[in-house]
Design an enzyme around this catalytic site. Sequence first.
Site: not given
Length: 428
Positions: A93-94, A120, A122, A135, A195, A197, A320
């Site tokens: 995640h990120r 992952e 954004d 993000h 993703e 955004k 994370d």
Amino acid sequence: MNIRRQTTKSLAKIAIMPAAASSREAVNYLQQRLIVVWAKEISDAPRTNLAVHTLITAGVNGIVTDSPKIALGALKLYSHEKTLVRKPYIIAHRGMPSKAPENTIISDRLGLEAGADFIENDMYLTKDGHLVIIHDPVVESTTNGKGKVEDFTLAQLKKLNANKLFPSGYPNVQIPTLEEQIDLARSKGKMILAEMKSKNPAAMEKLVQVIRDKGAEDLMNVMSFDADQLRRLSELMPEMPCGLLTGEIANESKVDQSLSDTLKLMQMRNTTLNTTYSGLGQNFMEAAKHRGLIISPWTFNDKANFMRYFGYGAYGITTDYAFWASDWAASVTPGIQKVVLDVNESTDLSVIVETFKGTRTDSKAEIIVLDGQDKIGVSGGRVTAKEQGTAHVLLRYTASIEGGGRYDLYTQPVTLEVRETGGAAVKL
């Protein structure tokens, strides 16, 4: 990739494949790219336990058969411990914001090196038409700048320092472009869960352009909270699967109603369910998998829940803390693929255990005889030839993780041939 394209363009999630084409490698490749794989046996083929176990251990999501009793009987074998026939993908995640500045190349690299299968990200669109990885819609959350991301040019964004949340140890890090992230994922043999955004329609147009220009279709799965953006993606690139990010739609105490509502929402958009794990439990997930619904919950930053949903067999575990699973067993393969023995000859069978971060070690395994029980004798991990003929076995490895968690992994069937003279164990 043609199977993924055709399935997705047909507004489907399930691909029904011939059993002969459903190898472990092919099944994993398609599943990682958001295709549910059902294997279909040829109607005039002989029904055997061996054929069913070959499909189960290939990790297929379903088996289409006219001999369900044989299939159900075979499934009973996998009740020793919790069995994972499919690897739950670890989604960084990120990147790995628990260790480095989020949504940066260094963070992404750390996540992948820890064993994550996906980065992952954004994405927003710059004023001059580039997709960047950040993000929030404003830069002050993670950088030394101030203002809306989409009011900056790429050159202006590159001058900012994205180390605000991790100033120590990272003196100067940049906001990356999607192209830079694609290059990293390709170099590591991993994928991106992208993703969108931005609400700007041009952002989705740019995403499709980048995917095609970079030849990155096979590296990408795309998701968004914005249904309009997913609709645009489906119009621009109908062969690309979509994931709908959503809130607490699953309800463990009202499975039938919440699953019905979920299917209506997903099917009208032909998306996967990328949901918070609140309200999501084993009963809902069990019911969903029979309907071809892919569930990729987020975000697991509590280790107890991370371990629990890993054990549920979720499609992906977004976290994370990708390093939590670094040393967990991800797959097993036979140390010896085909064994040829003389009568009365013995050999030990072992497995090669590969962890999420890619470490491979030789380990003992339990031998499970599928057929030919009269041809061989088994004691622990050792097999002895008894009489001429052929037998097939599975090798079972029981993995242990912290907190007393245990789960079983199985190899695909191993062939043992017993002959009167001149035999020897044949290794990979």
